[in-house]
Scaffold this motif. Structure first.
Motif, PDB file in Angstrom:
ATOM      1  N   CYS A   1       3.307  -5.878   4.440  1.00 39.14           N
ATOM      2  CA  CYS A   1       2.197  -4.692   4.949  1.00 39.14           C
ATOM      3  C   CYS A   1       0.768  -4.797   5.320  1.00 39.14           C
ATOM      4  N   THR A   2       0.154  -3.850   5.976  1.00 40.48           N
ATOM      5  CA  THR A   2      -1.435  -4.511   6.739  1.00 40.48           C
ATOM      6  C   THR A   2      -2.551  -4.954   5.435  1.00 40.48           C
TER       7      THR A   2
ATOM      8  N   CYS B   1       5.060  -0.195   4.707  1.00 41.46           N
ATOM      9  CA  CYS B   1       5.585  -0.159   3.832  1.00 41.46           C
ATOM     10  C   CYS B   1       6.504   1.172   4.172  1.00 41.46           C
TER      11      CYS B   1
ATOM     12  N   CYS C   1       0.725  -1.160  -0.101  1.00 40.78           N
ATOM     13  CA  CYS C   1       0.572   0.141  -0.606  1.00 40.78           C
ATOM     14  C   CYS C   1       0.782   1.121  -0.267  1.00 40.78           C
ATOM     15  N   ASN C   2       2.063   1.218   0.481  1.00 41.73           N
ATOM     16  CA  ASN C   2       2.765   2.529   0.449  1.00 41.73           C
ATOM     17  C   ASN C   2       2.834   3.368   1.365  1.00 41.73           C
ATOM     18  N   GLU C   3       1.565   3.189   2.605  1.00 44.14           N
ATOM     19  CA  GLU C   3       1.299   4.038   2.790  1.00 44.14           C
ATOM     20  C   GLU C   3       0.887   3.647   4.584  1.00 44.14           C
ATOM     21  N   CYS C   4       1.090   2.167   5.015  1.00 38.47           N
ATOM     22  CA  CYS C   4       1.076   1.710   6.195  1.00 38.47           C
ATOM     23  C   CYS C   4       2.472   1.606   7.125  1.00 38.47           C
TER      24      CYS C   4
HETATM   25 ZN   LIG Z   1       1.344  -0.940   3.686  1.00 36.37          ZN
END
Ligand SMILES: [Zn+2]
Ligand SMILES: [Zn+2]
Length: 353
Positions: free
Chosen positions: A116-117, A108, A102-105
């Protein structure tokens, strides 16, 4: 009318359909691959058989987002590049890591993208449709690697499973004085024997219930192979180690019996790595971990940061691949291919569109 392609679409347990499916349309930063091959993972077969980890007990805890296209062990040729993609060209052969981060959690952001969640593995979500298809869309967050042109289709498909095996071996932190056991010699386990041997430990022991797999284990560098159907594995390992037991036990069979076997086989302060996936709950005496042996229990999930080494290792020949793919089927013959995964001489099986 959307352009269509052929794909194996999962609708429900025991309901996969080879049918026309809209060909993916790519956006900015995305890549369209023409799939050249895709391996069948135990996870794909478990999904087909209604595995509880995938289908859950209700809608609420369901992992799979059906209908979706299965398969995460794919490679393919770049046929279309979205705006802004500059590092690849049409005609490049690519493999994409099995997870779409996701590049956001929190994970990441720390670079630990395999945890990654959002946990979006290709083949289980509609926005991460898998490689049992003619084409696949690589999201802008995908982690892609070039496949050398000289790789065979088999080698290309094996990159993902071997990367998972390499991660499990890395988690074991093997020392040269270690006696290392790999339990379960499927394609990944056999490759782990190979990779563990490259650390030059004192001894590598391979375990499986099938004689043909034990033969493969020997070819791939096991010093000793043991069959739990014909001997008491823990006793044999103690005989081989002056009564102490092994330093490392990597569980790659997904059989609950292998867990207790591992705890019995390990020496005091040994390291147990869980890599296989179970279809049922495991019962074990946890006193062995604490009061008994002070064991270290280590998990292993996906393949964090190992693809480049796997590709280099296959290129140099240090990572062997011969015989790890036992069967190849056309995509439309997916049902026969899935059935063949249960045959005694099966290793990894791949599909080709
Ligand atoms: Zn993630
Ligand atoms: Zn897999």
């Amino acid at each position: 009318m959307a352009e269509m392609m052929k794909a194996v679409v999962s609708y429900a347990p025991y309901d996969n359909r080879y049918e026309d499916y809209p060909k993916p349309v790519i956006g900015e930063g995305e890549i369209l691959l023409k799939v050249k091959g895709c391996g069948i993972c135990a996870g794909d077969v478990k999904a087909y058989h209604g595995g509880i980890r995938i289908w859950g007990t209700s809608e609420a805890d369901r992992y799979i987002e059906a209908p979706c296209i299965g398969g995460h062990e794919f490679y393919g040729e770049v046929v279309e590049l979205g705006a802004g993609v500059t590092e690849y060209e049409i005609g490049d052969l690519l493999v994409s890591e099995q997870i779409v981060p996701c590049n956001e959690c929190e994970y990441c952001k720390k670079g630990i993208y395999w945890m990654c969640t959002r946990s979006a593995v290709f083949g289980f979500k509609q926005y991460a449709n898998g490689g049992f298809a003619e084409y696949i869309r690589l999201d802008k967050n995908c982690i892609n690697h070039r496949v050398p042109k000289e790789f065979t289709p088999e080698q290309s498909v094996l990159i993902e499973p071997i990367a998972c095996g390499m991660h499990a071996v890395e988690r074991a932190q093997i020392q040269h004085s270690d006696v290392v056991v790999i339990a379960g010699l499927g394609a990944i386990g056999t490759s782990m024997v190979n990779i563990a041997s490259l650390y030059l430990p004192k001894m590598v022991i391979g375990i499986d219930v099938r004689e043909n797999r034990l033969e493969m284990g020997k070819k791939y560098g096991a010093d000793v192979v043991l069959n739990p159907m014909t001997c008491n594995v823990a006793e044999e390992i103690k005989k081989l180690t002056g009564g102490l037991g092994c330093d490392v036990y990597i569980e790659a069979s997904g059989s609950p019996k292998s867990v207790t076997q591992g705890m019995d086989s390990l020496k005091n302060l040994g390291r147990y790595v869980q890599m296989g996936v179970f279809a049922e709950e495991v019962k074990a005496d946890w006193n062995t971990i604490g009061d008994g042996k002070e064991l270290t229990i280590i998990g292993s999930h996906l393949s964090g940061l190992t693809y480049d080494s796997v590709i280099n290792g296959i290129k140099s020949g240090e990572i062997k691949t011969e015989g790890l793919i036992s069967h190849k089927f056309k995509l439309e013959d997916w049902e026969e291919a899935f059935k063949t995964t249960e045959s005694p001489n099966a290793m990894k099986i791949m599909l080709e569109p």
